[in-house]
Scaffold this motif. Structure first.
Motif, PDB file in Angstrom:
ATOM      1  N   TRP A 242      -0.045   7.156  -5.976  1.00 35.23           N
ATOM      2  CA  TRP A 242      -0.953   7.109  -6.644  1.00 35.23           C
ATOM      3  C   TRP A 242      -1.856   6.858  -6.384  1.00 35.23           C
ATOM      4  O   TRP A 242      -2.719   6.956  -7.300  1.00 35.23           O
ATOM      5  CB  TRP A 242      -0.774   5.885  -8.173  1.00 35.23           C
ATOM      6  N   LEU A 243      -2.371   5.898  -5.781  1.00 32.05           N
ATOM      7  CA  LEU A 243      -3.508   6.153  -5.452  1.00 32.05           C
ATOM      8  C   LEU A 243      -4.024   6.944  -4.467  1.00 32.05           C
ATOM      9  O   LEU A 243      -5.319   7.578  -4.688  1.00 32.05           O
ATOM     10  CB  LEU A 243      -3.628   4.699  -3.317  1.00 32.05           C
ATOM     11  N   LEU A 244      -3.388   8.251  -3.433  1.00 31.41           N
ATOM     12  CA  LEU A 244      -4.053   9.092  -3.249  1.00 31.41           C
ATOM     13  C   LEU A 244      -3.616  10.553  -4.137  1.00 31.41           C
ATOM     14  O   LEU A 244      -3.251  11.839  -3.597  1.00 31.41           O
ATOM     15  CB  LEU A 244      -2.784   8.494  -2.062  1.00 31.41           C
TER      16      LEU A 244
ATOM     17  N   ALA B 281       2.621   2.388  -3.466  1.00 29.15           N
ATOM     18  CA  ALA B 281       1.469   2.080  -4.205  1.00 29.15           C
ATOM     19  C   ALA B 281       0.648   3.474  -3.750  1.00 29.15           C
ATOM     20  O   ALA B 281       0.348   4.148  -4.440  1.00 29.15           O
ATOM     21  CB  ALA B 281      -0.023   1.502  -4.660  1.00 29.15           C
ATOM     22  N   SER B 282       0.662   4.293  -3.126  1.00 29.91           N
ATOM     23  CA  SER B 282       0.690   5.607  -2.345  1.00 29.91           C
ATOM     24  C   SER B 282       0.615   6.359  -2.898  1.00 29.91           C
ATOM     25  O   SER B 282      -0.578   7.427  -3.269  1.00 29.91           O
ATOM     26  CB  SER B 282       0.776   5.189  -0.739  1.00 29.91           C
TER      27      SER B 282
ATOM     28  N   LEU C 143       0.541  -1.577  -0.215  1.00 30.58           N
ATOM     29  CA  LEU C 143      -0.357   0.125   0.158  1.00 30.58           C
ATOM     30  C   LEU C 143       0.571   1.264  -0.303  1.00 30.58           C
ATOM     31  O   LEU C 143       0.699   2.485  -0.853  1.00 30.58           O
ATOM     32  CB  LEU C 143      -0.608   0.156   1.175  1.00 30.58           C
TER      33      LEU C 143
END
Length: 120
Positions: free
Chosen positions: A84-86, A81-82, A78
């Motif tokens: 891009w996710l956030l 990837a954060s 997580l």
């Protein structure tokens, strides 16, 4: 047999947790609120989890090492990837990706029992 002993993992936990929490100021992205709070929050969580884990570096030894390693692996994915996710990938990515990959690798490559137990 996995190559990382739990004693080494403990040293990595405290070192990387503190460095990731401090990274927004050390690496100059403290002005990005989301990136900063991911780093500070996850760094603090790593330190807190470490104090509670049943391994050489744990203080209270309440959580099994297997639980700690599962949390490390999932958190690492997580965190990597954060950006891009956030939505802060346009500003800062490499500290989160590097820490996330380190966390995931440590979770997957560390022995599941401390040296004071028989390792599998």
């Amino acid at each position: 047999m996995k190559p990382i002993p739990t004693k080494v993992h403990g040293l990595l936990d405290y070192t990387t947790g503190a460095l990731f929490a401090a990274s927004p100021w050390l690496l100059g992205f403290s002005d990005d609120k989301t990136a900063r709070w991911v780093a500070v929050g996850v760094g603090a969580a790593v330190l807190g989890l470490s104090t509670q884990t049943d391994y050489e570096a744990g203080l209270t030894k309440r959580l099994p090492m297997s639980t700690h390693l599962t949390v490390d692996t999932l958190t690492g994915v997580l965190v990597a990837a954060s950006p891009w996710l956030l939505g802060f990938a346009n500003r800062i990515t490499w500290p989160h990706v590097a820490f996330g990959l380190l966390e995931t690798g440590a979770g997957l490559l560390t022995r599941s029992k401390p040296s004071y137990y028989k390792n599998d």
